[in-house]
Design a protein around this motif. Structure first.
Motif, PDB file in Angstrom:
ATOM      1  N   PRO A 138       0.821  -1.210   0.000  1.00  0.00           N
ATOM      2  CA  PRO A 138       0.000   0.000   0.000  1.00  0.00           C
ATOM      3  C   PRO A 138       0.853   1.257   0.000  1.00  0.00           C
ATOM      4  CG  PRO A 138       0.062  -0.985   2.190  1.00  0.00           C
ATOM      5  CD  PRO A 138       0.728  -1.954   1.266  1.00  0.00           C
ATOM      6  N   ILE A 139       0.374   2.283  -0.689  1.00  0.00           N
ATOM      7  CA  ILE A 139       1.067   3.568  -0.698  1.00  0.00           C
ATOM      8  C   ILE A 139       0.781   4.281   0.621  1.00  0.00           C
ATOM      9  CG2 ILE A 139       1.221   5.815  -1.839  1.00  0.00           C
ATOM     10  CD1 ILE A 139       0.507   4.464  -4.435  1.00  0.00           C
ATOM     11  N   GLU A 210       9.719   0.619  -0.773  1.00  0.00           N
ATOM     12  CA  GLU A 210       9.235   0.819   0.595  1.00  0.00           C
ATOM     13  C   GLU A 210       9.823   2.081   1.209  1.00  0.00           C
ATOM     14  OE1 GLU A 210       8.705  -3.928   1.757  1.00  0.00           O
ATOM     15  OE2 GLU A 210      10.530  -2.850   2.301  1.00  0.00           O
ATOM     16  N   VAL A 211      11.115   2.321   0.970  1.00  0.00           N
ATOM     17  CA  VAL A 211      11.774   3.484   1.570  1.00  0.00           C
ATOM     18  C   VAL A 211      11.305   4.777   0.915  1.00  0.00           C
ATOM     19  CG1 VAL A 211      13.995   4.624   1.974  1.00  0.00           C
ATOM     20  CG2 VAL A 211      13.795   2.142   2.254  1.00  0.00           C
ATOM     21  N   VAL A 212      11.242   4.815  -0.424  1.00  0.00           N
ATOM     22  CA  VAL A 212      10.895   6.053  -1.105  1.00  0.00           C
ATOM     23  C   VAL A 212       9.440   6.445  -0.846  1.00  0.00           C
ATOM     24  CG1 VAL A 212      10.103   5.158  -3.343  1.00  0.00           C
ATOM     25  CG2 VAL A 212      11.333   7.342  -3.247  1.00  0.00           C
ATOM     26  N   GLN A 213       8.583   5.467  -0.568  1.00  0.00           N
ATOM     27  CA  GLN A 213       7.184   5.800  -0.269  1.00  0.00           C
ATOM     28  C   GLN A 213       7.044   6.513   1.070  1.00  0.00           C
ATOM     29  OE1 GLN A 213       4.288   2.763  -2.714  1.00  0.00           O
ATOM     30  NE2 GLN A 213       4.894   2.170  -0.660  1.00  0.00           N
ATOM     31  N   GLU A 214       8.059   6.403   1.914  1.00  0.00           N
ATOM     32  CA  GLU A 214       8.044   7.124   3.183  1.00  0.00           C
ATOM     33  C   GLU A 214       8.510   8.568   3.021  1.00  0.00           C
ATOM     34  OE1 GLU A 214      10.310   5.049   6.050  1.00  0.00           O
ATOM     35  OE2 GLU A 214       9.025   3.263   6.073  1.00  0.00           O
ATOM     36  N   CYS A 215       8.964   8.923   1.816  1.00  0.00           N
ATOM     37  CA  CYS A 215       9.533  10.247   1.573  1.00  0.00           C
ATOM     38  C   CYS A 215       8.696  11.007   0.544  1.00  0.00           C
ATOM     39  CB  CYS A 215      10.975  10.125   1.076  1.00  0.00           C
ATOM     40  SG  CYS A 215      12.041   9.159   2.192  1.00  0.00           S
ATOM     41  N   SER A 216       8.749  12.316   0.625  1.00  0.00           N
ATOM     42  CA  SER A 216       7.972  13.145  -0.302  1.00  0.00           C
ATOM     43  C   SER A 216       8.663  13.310  -1.640  1.00  0.00           C
ATOM     44  CB  SER A 216       7.727  14.531   0.313  1.00  0.00           C
ATOM     45  OG  SER A 216       6.942  14.425   1.482  1.00  0.00           O
ATOM     46  N   LEU A 232       6.057   6.258  -9.221  1.00  0.00           N
ATOM     47  CA  LEU A 232       5.265   6.346  -7.987  1.00  0.00           C
ATOM     48  C   LEU A 232       4.723   7.749  -7.746  1.00  0.00           C
ATOM     49  CD1 LEU A 232       7.493   4.143  -5.656  1.00  0.00           C
ATOM     50  CD2 LEU A 232       5.138   3.651  -6.325  1.00  0.00           C
ATOM     51  N   GLY A 233       4.982   8.670  -8.680  1.00  0.00           N
ATOM     52  CA  GLY A 233       4.460  10.024  -8.553  1.00  0.00           C
ATOM     53  C   GLY A 233       5.247  10.916  -7.625  1.00  0.00           C
ATOM     54  N   ALA A 281       5.755  12.160 -15.727  1.00  0.00           N
ATOM     55  CA  ALA A 281       4.844  11.081 -16.113  1.00  0.00           C
ATOM     56  C   ALA A 281       5.034  10.703 -17.573  1.00  0.00           C
ATOM     57  CB  ALA A 281       3.390  11.501 -15.849  1.00  0.00           C
ATOM     58  N   SER A 282       5.308  11.701 -18.430  1.00  0.00           N
ATOM     59  CA  SER A 282       5.530  11.414 -19.849  1.00  0.00           C
ATOM     60  C   SER A 282       6.825  10.637 -20.054  1.00  0.00           C
ATOM     61  CB  SER A 282       5.552  12.709 -20.664  1.00  0.00           C
ATOM     62  OG  SER A 282       6.740  13.455 -20.426  1.00  0.00           O
ATOM     63  N   VAL A 283       7.845  10.922 -19.241  1.00  0.00           N
ATOM     64  CA  VAL A 283       9.113  10.183 -19.330  1.00  0.00           C
ATOM     65  C   VAL A 283       8.886   8.720 -18.957  1.00  0.00           C
ATOM     66  CG1 VAL A 283      11.432   9.947 -18.364  1.00  0.00           C
ATOM     67  CG2 VAL A 283      10.537  12.221 -18.883  1.00  0.00           C
ATOM     68  N   VAL A 284       8.120   8.485 -17.904  1.00  0.00           N
ATOM     69  CA  VAL A 284       7.827   7.108 -17.487  1.00  0.00           C
ATOM     70  C   VAL A 284       7.049   6.383 -18.571  1.00  0.00           C
ATOM     71  CG1 VAL A 284       6.601   5.687 -15.802  1.00  0.00           C
ATOM     72  CG2 VAL A 284       7.888   7.686 -15.039  1.00  0.00           C
ATOM     73  N   ARG A 285       6.034   7.052 -19.143  1.00  0.00           N
ATOM     74  CA  ARG A 285       5.242   6.413 -20.203  1.00  0.00           C
ATOM     75  C   ARG A 285       6.115   6.039 -21.393  1.00  0.00           C
ATOM     76  NH1 ARG A 285       1.413  10.407 -18.865  1.00  0.00           N
ATOM     77  NH2 ARG A 285       2.081  11.707 -20.619  1.00  0.00           N
ATOM     78  N   GLU A 286       7.054   6.930 -21.728  1.00  0.00           N
ATOM     79  CA  GLU A 286       7.932   6.655 -22.871  1.00  0.00           C
ATOM     80  C   GLU A 286       8.780   5.407 -22.629  1.00  0.00           C
ATOM     81  OE1 GLU A 286      11.002   9.105 -25.726  1.00  0.00           O
ATOM     82  OE2 GLU A 286      10.960   9.570 -23.596  1.00  0.00           O
ATOM     83  N   HIS A 287       9.237   5.219 -21.394  1.00  0.00           N
ATOM     84  CA  HIS A 287      10.046   4.050 -21.065  1.00  0.00           C
ATOM     85  C   HIS A 287       9.206   2.793 -20.919  1.00  0.00           C
ATOM     86  CE1 HIS A 287      13.166   7.029 -20.353  1.00  0.00           C
ATOM     87  NE2 HIS A 287      14.039   6.061 -20.237  1.00  0.00           N
ATOM     88  N   MET A 288       7.897   2.936 -20.886  1.00  0.00           N
ATOM     89  CA  MET A 288       7.003   1.788 -20.731  1.00  0.00           C
ATOM     90  C   MET A 288       6.322   1.419 -22.042  1.00  0.00           C
ATOM     91  SD  MET A 288       5.084   2.410 -17.104  1.00  0.00           S
ATOM     92  CE  MET A 288       5.875   2.052 -15.554  1.00  0.00           C
ATOM     93  N   MET A 289       6.930   1.781 -23.153  1.00  0.00           N
ATOM     94  CA  MET A 289       6.286   1.548 -24.448  1.00  0.00           C
ATOM     95  C   MET A 289       6.404   0.098 -24.901  1.00  0.00           C
ATOM     96  SD  MET A 289       7.462   5.005 -26.445  1.00  0.00           S
ATOM     97  CE  MET A 289       6.989   4.361 -28.049  1.00  0.00           C
ATOM     98  N   GLY A 290       7.318  -0.652 -24.337  1.00  0.00           N
ATOM     99  CA  GLY A 290       7.587  -2.002 -24.808  1.00  0.00           C
ATOM    100  C   GLY A 290       6.646  -3.030 -24.211  1.00  0.00           C
TER     101      GLY A 290
END
Length: 345
Positions: A138-139, A210-216, A232-233, A281-290
């Motif tokens: 969970p986030i 897990e660690v990065v979700q604890e940080c802003s 993760l936004g 978000a656009s950078v992530v989408r571009e890397h998820m094209m495959g």
């Protein structure tokens, strides 16, 4: 279609390719004479820097067997050309490309650059990069302002090390002067000590997600963790301490001597800069094209092989069959004359 994987099954689990029916450890079996390349339609490898793999890939292509390279992690220029482990062996990652088809997690700009070699280079949603982002954990609400992180090998020479130490020290001082809380995920103990990070701020236990979700927000060297945090936004800033091309962009950049405190404040109050988050978000989408699943990846490989081996049939006309009779006459007496232009029309 028979596929041979040159390395161990364990290495391919990062891509989700661990089916019991597939044949792994192919390089060893080929070297021992237990297998023959002619028995397979496709040879797949993932360790580009292996001389043994390069040899078998070249032999496979000579035999007409299709070859595929699966690249783990985010494409990063310095790791390809400045890594001393590969430089001393005179190997530069993906330069040249020995395979017919390459799947890697990279931007369209990088894919275009690598495609200059003339080979088929495509996007791939790397399982080892993205699976941790798509975990069922969970986030949770952020408890800490910043996570400061580095790649496992964030520098390749003394000059880079000195610049990174200086920049990390500036980041730490700016965080403390601005009153921001932070955690440190820097695997290199000497780097942590030289930059002045205390053991109390250390957060090496648990997964990165897990660690990065604890940080802003995240501040990091160029690494696949930047892509995970952006997925993760989280607002992400890359530390710039090299003079090589940046393989992918984040919403923020941190340079030495810059107005760092202002940058940190903008990252925390990123609601005031929605465009930067949209850009991430656009950078992530571009890397998820495959292909997103092992089944889709295997299907993409098989489709490429079928396209390559599907013969293109040509049925000559009677005129074409008699080409050897009329072509010399045309070249000598008609080509370039008014009659030639008349016949074309």
């Amino acid at each position: 279609m028979k596929i041979l994987y040159l390395e161990s099954r364990e290495l391919y689990r990062r891509f989700g390719l661990n089916e019991s029916g597939e044949i792994f450890d192919g390089a060893l079996s080929l070297s021992l004479g237990l297998l023959s390349l002619s028995d397979f339609d496709v040879v797949v490898s993932t360790l580009y820097h292996s001389h043994s793999n390069i040899k078998w890939v070249q032999r496979a292509r000579q035999c007409g067997v299709y070859t595929v390279l699966l690249v783990d992690g985010i494409y990063e220029w310095a790791n390809c050309f400045e890594n001393p482990f590969t430089k001393k062996r005179k190997i530069y990652l993906l330069d040249p490309i020995y395979h017919d088809l390459v799947f890697l997690c990279a931007s369209s700009q990088v894919v275009g650059y690598l495609s200059l070699c003339g080979e088929d280079v495509r996007h791939m949603l790397n399982k080892s990069v993205i699976d941790r982002v798509k975990s069922d954990s969970p986030i949770t609400a952020a408890k800490v302002d910043f996570l400061v992180a580095t790649a496992n090998t964030p520098y390749f020479d003394t000059y880079e090390k000195e610049r990174l130490v200086s920049l990390l020290r500036e980041v730490r001082l700016a965080l403390e002067c601005s009153g921001f809380s932070y955690l440190c995920r820097i695997p290199d103990e000497e780097l942590r000590r030289l930059a002045g990070f205390s053991e109390e701020s250390l957060a090496l236990c648990g997964s990165f997600t897990e660690v990065v979700q604890e940080c802003s927000a995240l501040i990091s060297t160029p690494s696949s963790v930047c892509m995970q945090a952006m997925a993760l936004g989280k607002p992400v800033a890359q530390m710039c301490y090299r003079d090589v091309p940046m393989s992918f962009q984040t919403g923020w950049l941190i340079f030495g001597g810059s107005a760092m405190s202002e940058t940190l404040k903008k990252m925390i109050s990123y609601d005031d800069s929605p465009q930067r988050m949209e850009y991430q978000a656009s950078v992530v989408r571009e890397h998820m094209m495959g292909p997103e699943t092992p089944e889709m990846l295997e299907s993409a490989i098989k489709d490429a092989v079928l396209r390559r081996h599907t013969p293109q049939f040509y049925e000559p006309t009677l005129v074409d069959r008699c080409d050897f009779l009329w072509r010399p006459l045309y070249e000598r007496f008609i080509k370039g004359t008014k009659l030639s232009r008349f016949l074309r029309h």
